[in-house]
Design an enzyme around this catalytic site. Sequence first.
Site, short mmCIF file in Angstrom:
data_model
loop_
_atom_site.label_atom_id
_atom_site.label_comp_id
_atom_site.label_asym_id
_atom_site.label_seq_id
_atom_site.Cartn_x
_atom_site.Cartn_y
_atom_site.Cartn_z
N SER A 1 -30.34 43.58 116.05
CA SER A 1 -30.04 43.28 114.65
C SER A 1 -30.16 41.77 114.45
CB SER A 1 -28.61 43.73 114.35
OG SER A 1 -28.11 43.14 113.18
N TYR B 1 -19.74 44.72 115.65
CA TYR B 1 -21.18 44.96 115.45
C TYR B 1 -21.99 43.83 116.10
CZ TYR B 1 -25.49 46.30 113.03
OH TYR B 1 -26.78 46.70 112.74
#
Length: 251
Positions: A142, A155
């Site tokens: 990401s 995350y």
Amino acid sequence: MFDLSGKVAVVTGGNGGIGLGMARGLAQAGATVVLAGRDAAKSAAAVRALASEGCRADAIGADVTDESAVARLFQQAVSRHGRLDILVNNAGATVRKAAHDMSLDEWRCVMDTNLTSAFLCCRAAHPLMRQAGGGKIINVGSMMSIFGAPYAPAYGASKGGVVQFTRSIATAWAADHIQANAVLPGWIDTQLTRKAREQVPGLNERVLARTPAGRWGQPADLAGIAVFLASSASDFVTGTAIPVDGGYSIA
Ligand code: NDP
């Protein structure tokens, strides 16, 4: 060079969003794709959609945080399709909270879904890829593998971990002719980010302003990198982390 005919790919979370975009690319290049997810109806719909486009697709239900479910997933994939050549670790989730508001269960859920699942799937895939004479692993990171955000402690930790884990297996398994690379998507229009757009005021405008391409990515924007990293075109490419972000990370 990009032909994947005769290859078998497992794509976790391949029943929607980015996973389906990558699976579609692999299938259009000739691979048989096995979509692994928890939602049986969503998986069946994705298989039907791919089949209607002339692609070879199958679905196997699996929670990739569950060690025995992962073992069953790979056993079934090989017993149905004979081999394993490509693994895309794409399943992912987030809990948008600052670290001081996050429970241990929320932390563990994100880490298990995004990072431990990649370890479990790679460990299960390794002997099967050796048996096939080599393999290709694509782990989905990401922008949070690079940047920090106040609402993404677990995350970001998991996605940073995905990149370092990828480098580790790339070095360990190079001699087995297995290449492992990470793909770092920018802001892509999926269920995950639709929720983020509702929860984070001004996100849509900030993404558009910061992305040189001037638009959100679409799942189809990830198809090309998946085919490249799954094909012999990338045989000397391993341990990398490649942004697919419309320029977000360099602006
Ligand atoms: P979606 O929510 O659309 O897809 C997530 C997928 O993961 C679903 O198909 C879901 O399938 C699957 N999944 C989640 N948990 C599990 C589990 N425990 N076991 C098996 N499958 C699971 O999100 P995206 O397509 O946006 O995200 C895909 C990946 O891309 C994620 O890793 C995400 O972090 C990453 N990413 C996304 C970005 C974006 O802008 N959209 C940006 C950067 C990275 P099911 O519900 O059937 O289990």
